[in-house]
Design a protein around this motif. Structure first.
Motif, PDB file in Angstrom:
ATOM      1  N   ASP A 154       0.841  -1.203   0.000  1.00 33.61           N
ATOM      2  CA  ASP A 154       0.000   0.000   0.000  1.00 33.61           C
ATOM      3  C   ASP A 154       0.872   1.247   0.000  1.00 33.61           C
ATOM      4  O   ASP A 154       1.825   1.344   0.765  1.00 33.61           O
ATOM      5  N   SER A 155       0.508   2.206  -0.825  1.00 35.97           N
ATOM      6  CA  SER A 155       1.100   3.530  -0.682  1.00 35.97           C
ATOM      7  C   SER A 155       0.105   4.378   0.108  1.00 35.97           C
ATOM      8  O   SER A 155      -1.036   3.957   0.345  1.00 35.97           O
ATOM      9  N   ILE A 156       0.536   5.568   0.508  1.00 35.70           N
ATOM     10  CA  ILE A 156      -0.396   6.427   1.249  1.00 35.70           C
ATOM     11  C   ILE A 156      -1.616   6.762   0.407  1.00 35.70           C
ATOM     12  O   ILE A 156      -2.685   7.010   0.939  1.00 35.70           O
ATOM     13  N   TRP A 157      -1.469   6.741  -0.925  1.00 36.39           N
ATOM     14  CA  TRP A 157      -2.629   7.033  -1.768  1.00 36.39           C
ATOM     15  C   TRP A 157      -3.603   5.860  -1.808  1.00 36.39           C
ATOM     16  O   TRP A 157      -4.816   6.064  -1.864  1.00 36.39           O
ATOM     17  N   ASP A 158      -3.100   4.621  -1.760  1.00 37.99           N
ATOM     18  CA  ASP A 158      -4.014   3.473  -1.677  1.00 37.99           C
ATOM     19  C   ASP A 158      -4.825   3.568  -0.395  1.00 37.99           C
ATOM     20  O   ASP A 158      -6.035   3.335  -0.379  1.00 37.99           O
ATOM     21  N   ALA A 159      -4.126   3.926   0.689  1.00 41.53           N
ATOM     22  CA  ALA A 159      -4.814   4.018   1.983  1.00 41.53           C
ATOM     23  C   ALA A 159      -5.781   5.200   2.002  1.00 41.53           C
ATOM     24  O   ALA A 159      -6.917   5.080   2.482  1.00 41.53           O
ATOM     25  N   PHE A 160      -5.338   6.324   1.454  1.00 47.22           N
ATOM     26  CA  PHE A 160      -6.181   7.536   1.450  1.00 47.22           C
ATOM     27  C   PHE A 160      -7.472   7.290   0.658  1.00 47.22           C
ATOM     28  O   PHE A 160      -8.549   7.774   1.026  1.00 47.22           O
ATOM     29  N   ALA A 161      -7.349   6.523  -0.418  1.00 43.33           N
ATOM     30  CA  ALA A 161      -8.528   6.255  -1.262  1.00 43.33           C
ATOM     31  C   ALA A 161      -9.586   5.453  -0.513  1.00 43.33           C
ATOM     32  O   ALA A 161     -10.744   5.409  -0.930  1.00 43.33           O
ATOM     33  N   ARG A 162      -9.185   4.829   0.591  1.00 43.52           N
ATOM     34  CA  ARG A 162     -10.177   4.070   1.381  1.00 43.52           C
ATOM     35  C   ARG A 162     -10.893   4.945   2.408  1.00 43.52           C
ATOM     36  O   ARG A 162     -11.817   4.492   3.069  1.00 43.52           O
ATOM     37  N   VAL A 163     -10.438   6.197   2.537  1.00 40.09           N
ATOM     38  CA  VAL A 163     -11.094   7.107   3.489  1.00 40.09           C
ATOM     39  C   VAL A 163     -12.349   7.662   2.817  1.00 40.09           C
ATOM     40  O   VAL A 163     -12.259   8.298   1.763  1.00 40.09           O
ATOM     41  N   PRO A 164     -13.519   7.410   3.408  1.00 47.07           N
ATOM     42  CA  PRO A 164     -14.741   7.880   2.751  1.00 47.07           C
ATOM     43  C   PRO A 164     -14.682   9.380   2.487  1.00 47.07           C
ATOM     44  O   PRO A 164     -14.292  10.161   3.352  1.00 47.07           O
ATOM     45  N   GLY A 165     -15.002   9.756   1.260  1.00 42.12           N
ATOM     46  CA  GLY A 165     -15.058  11.177   0.910  1.00 42.12           C
ATOM     47  C   GLY A 165     -13.731  11.784   0.502  1.00 42.12           C
ATOM     48  O   GLY A 165     -13.683  12.933   0.059  1.00 42.12           O
ATOM     49  N   ALA A 166     -12.640  11.035   0.626  1.00 38.45           N
ATOM     50  CA  ALA A 166     -11.330  11.630   0.314  1.00 38.45           C
ATOM     51  C   ALA A 166     -11.159  11.870  -1.186  1.00 38.45           C
ATOM     52  O   ALA A 166     -10.555  12.850  -1.603  1.00 38.45           O
ATOM     53  N   ILE A 167     -11.688  10.971  -2.002  1.00 42.00           N
ATOM     54  CA  ILE A 167     -11.504  11.061  -3.454  1.00 42.00           C
ATOM     55  C   ILE A 167     -12.871  11.173  -4.122  1.00 42.00           C
ATOM     56  O   ILE A 167     -13.798  10.450  -3.743  1.00 42.00           O
ATOM     57  N   ALA A 168     -12.954  12.033  -5.122  1.00 42.80           N
ATOM     58  CA  ALA A 168     -14.221  12.209  -5.838  1.00 42.80           C
ATOM     59  C   ALA A 168     -14.757  10.861  -6.308  1.00 42.80           C
ATOM     60  O   ALA A 168     -13.990  10.009  -6.790  1.00 42.80           O
ATOM     61  N   ASN A 169     -16.026  10.670  -6.168  1.00 40.28           N
ATOM     62  CA  ASN A 169     -16.741   9.455  -6.604  1.00 40.28           C
ATOM     63  C   ASN A 169     -16.252   8.174  -5.928  1.00 40.28           C
ATOM     64  O   ASN A 169     -16.534   7.083  -6.406  1.00 40.28           O
ATOM     65  N   GLY A 170     -15.462   8.299  -4.881  1.00 44.17           N
ATOM     66  CA  GLY A 170     -14.916   7.104  -4.241  1.00 44.17           C
ATOM     67  C   GLY A 170     -13.956   6.343  -5.145  1.00 44.17           C
ATOM     68  O   GLY A 170     -13.718   5.145  -4.964  1.00 44.17           O
ATOM     69  N   ASP A 171     -13.355   7.048  -6.112  1.00 44.61           N
ATOM     70  CA  ASP A 171     -12.423   6.383  -7.042  1.00 44.61           C
ATOM     71  C   ASP A 171     -11.191   5.856  -6.296  1.00 44.61           C
ATOM     72  O   ASP A 171     -10.815   6.380  -5.249  1.00 44.61           O
ATOM     73  N   ASP A 172     -10.581   4.815  -6.874  1.00 44.31           N
ATOM     74  CA  ASP A 172      -9.355   4.298  -6.257  1.00 44.31           C
ATOM     75  C   ASP A 172      -8.280   4.072  -7.320  1.00 44.31           C
ATOM     76  O   ASP A 172      -8.466   4.417  -8.489  1.00 44.31           O
ATOM     77  N   LEU A 173      -7.149   3.504  -6.887  1.00 43.10           N
ATOM     78  CA  LEU A 173      -5.999   3.375  -7.784  1.00 43.10           C
ATOM     79  C   LEU A 173      -5.773   1.926  -8.214  1.00 43.10           C
ATOM     80  O   LEU A 173      -4.739   1.608  -8.792  1.00 43.10           O
ATOM     81  N   GLU A 174      -6.734   1.059  -7.921  1.00 46.41           N
ATOM     82  CA  GLU A 174      -6.513  -0.376  -8.145  1.00 46.41           C
ATOM     83  C   GLU A 174      -6.173  -0.698  -9.599  1.00 46.41           C
ATOM     84  O   GLU A 174      -5.266  -1.476  -9.872  1.00 46.41           O
ATOM     85  N   ILE A 175      -6.927  -0.106 -10.524  1.00 45.59           N
ATOM     86  CA  ILE A 175      -6.709  -0.411 -11.948  1.00 45.59           C
ATOM     87  C   ILE A 175      -6.108   0.795 -12.662  1.00 45.59           C
ATOM     88  O   ILE A 175      -5.300   0.657 -13.569  1.00 45.59           O
ATOM     89  N   ALA A 176      -6.516   1.966 -12.224  1.00 47.73           N
ATOM     90  CA  ALA A 176      -6.082   3.217 -12.860  1.00 47.73           C
ATOM     91  C   ALA A 176      -6.226   3.081 -14.375  1.00 47.73           C
ATOM     92  O   ALA A 176      -7.294   2.709 -14.852  1.00 47.73           O
ATOM     93  N   VAL A 177      -5.152   3.321 -15.152  1.00 39.75           N
ATOM     94  CA  VAL A 177      -5.302   3.110 -16.594  1.00 39.75           C
ATOM     95  C   VAL A 177      -4.489   1.895 -17.039  1.00 39.75           C
ATOM     96  O   VAL A 177      -4.114   1.765 -18.197  1.00 39.75           O
TER      97      VAL A 177
END
Ligand code: FCB
Length: 479
Positions: free
Chosen positions: A39-62
């Motif tokens: 996990d990077s801090i961004w993987d963890a941050f993406a799990r914080v409700p409301g931290a990222i628009a639409n609840g998007d995460d970095l699992e697949i990205a592009v």
């Protein structure tokens, strides 16, 4: 592994002006938990409700992790000289310490494939994705993280230093320190003014220590990328506006440039930030370490900042980086009542103003104000717009196209004015994960369909390719 030039990959000769495009690991790779990545801090941050628009995460990205071959083919179609990418620390050292061979192998293959097709790999070690395991030990507030960074730099150099010539320590430490630790809109989402200053100093220290270590190991092109702005007083005759602009220039530009270029923190900024503990953070010898000579400075620039020393009640925002650094009462940028009024200029989808001439001003100013600076590269410039696919599937992104071409014109004018600029990297090669905005903001010159991962070169990308081709022939394409 040796550090001598790789027998199969002779060093690429640098063209007189380098044309490139940029991405960052967290924004494009995906494979967030594959092949041993932690996990990077961004993987963890993406799990914080409301931290990222639409609840998007970095699992697949592009899905760049699985598509490097076809993405490199696109780079070749565009005629790029160089690809600016970052390595993910949590892929190479999942817990911040132990080495994950599979992670290194991924970057090794990427570098080989780039070189095989004649594209120069331009590597950044830190584009904001600290291993979460290190954040749990205080992250950048902990001085020890700087030492862990040196180990990571050394490990990465041992694997790739035989083929990668250009090593960038950090991308935009302003953002990762301030937005991450003071404002809290970026990972790790902390809101602690003093923690942010500790993060600034420890990232500077990590930069200096790693620069020295990489140099000892044989690296010849080492630099850092800063996001720099023109802080313009709204009313140059109003002392409050002039002082507010000084303050913004101090915190956004000089706090980052001067320790590195001059070996000192700017006195006025130290005063502005009094009470945040800088004196206890800086140990003997730190500033000399931080000022280790560099070979290039990467400059990221998207927009200027018009600054007022008076609070703004209108709710308007002059396109200041997402209005995010500006927190009321903060010794950073919120006081004394600093606001960013609007100029009547067009805006991008980030609500950032479009003012290409600002890039020329900035590049020329840098050389004049800091004559000891090494050569400059524009390592990021570009724009988000809400693209709409035409019926034939093409993307007629006229605004982005104009933005990029107009900025390149300004780079050329800056060079004519005497600025030592050696290259331009458009942000971004691909639409991607735009941090707290998730996948909402598209910066790519190549469209990504997030359902199918299909790539389509946008009109801006086609025009960029024509500009590159024409510049090689010493001409200029019609617009
Ligand atoms: C910069 C970042 C980059 C991207 C652009 C739009 O601040 O370095 O990753 O998000 O902004």
């Amino acid at each position: 592994m040796t550090n001598a030039p790789h027998a199969d990959h002779p060093t690429l000769a640098l063209p007189p002006f380098l044309w490139g495009s940029a991405t960052a690991a967290a924004q494009v790779e995906g494979a967030a938990h594959e092949d041993g990545k932690g996990d990077s801090i961004w993987d963890a941050f993406a799990r914080v409700p409301g931290a990222i628009a639409n609840g998007d995460d970095l699992e697949i990205a592009v899905d760049h992790y699985h598509r490097t071959t076809s993405d490199i083919a696109i780079m070749n179609e565009l005629g790029l000289d160089a690809y600016r990418f970052s390595t993910s620390w949590a892929r190479i050292a999942p817990d911040g310490r132990s080495i994950n061979r599979a992670g290194l192998d991924f970057y090794s293959r990427l570098v080989d494939q780039l070189l095989e097709t004649g594209i120069l790999p331009w590597l950044t070690l830190y584009h904001w994705d600290l291993p979460q395991a290190l954040e749990e030990h205080g992250g950048w507030t902990n001085r020890d993280t700087a030492l862990r960074f040196v180990d990571y730099a050394e490990t990465t150099y041992a694997a790739l230093g035989d083929r990668v010539q250009h090593w960038t320590t950090f991308n935009e430490p302003f953002c990762s320190a301030l937005l991450g630790y003071a404002v809290g809109v970026h990972a790790p989402g902390r809101r602690d003014e003093a923690a942010a200053l500790a993060a600034v100093h420890h990232q500077h220290l990590a930069h200096g220590l790693a620069t020295t270590r990489l140099r000892e190991l044989g690296a010849q092109q080492i630099g850092i990328t800063l996001n720099l702005t023109n802080a313009i007083p709204a009313n140059p005759a109003d002392p409050a506006d002039v002082d507010a602009a000084r303050r913004v220039d101090g915190i956004m530009n000089r706090l980052f440039l001067e320790p590195i270029v001059l070996g000192a923190y700017p006195a006025d900024v130290v005063e502005d930030l009094a009470g945040l503990g800088l004196d206890t953070l800086v140990h003997d010898g730190d500033l000399a370490t931080i000022a280790a000579p560099i070979d290039f400075l990467g400059v990221n620039h998207y927009h200027d900042d018009l600054v007022s020393g008076h609070p703004d009640d209108s709710g308007a925002d002059g396109g200041h980086s997402g209005a995010t650094e500006r927190e009321a009462g903060s010794p950073w940028l919120g006081s004394p009542g600093i606001s960013f009024p609007s100029r009547e200029l067009p805006r991008t989808a980030m609500d950032w103003e479009v003012h290409p001439a600002g890039l020329r001003t900035l590049l020329v100013r840098l050389g004049r104000e800091y004559p000891t600076l090494p050569p400059l590269y524009v390592t990021e410039n570009g724009a988000a717009y809400d693209d709409v696919a035409a019926e034939d599937g093409r993307i007629h992104d006229v605004d982005r196209d104009a933005f990029i071409q107009d900025h390149i014109d300004q780079v050329e004018l800056a060079i004519a004015d005497g600025a030592d600029v050696r290259g331009y990297f458009v942000w971004s090669l691909l639409d991607n994960f735009e941090w707290a905005y998730g996948y909402d903001k598209r910066f790519g010159i190549v469209r990504v369909d997030y359902q199918t991962q299909e790539r389509t070169i946008k009109d801006s990308g086609l025009a960029y390719a024509r500009r590159i081709a024409a510049s090689r022939e010493g001409s200029r394409p019609g617009r």
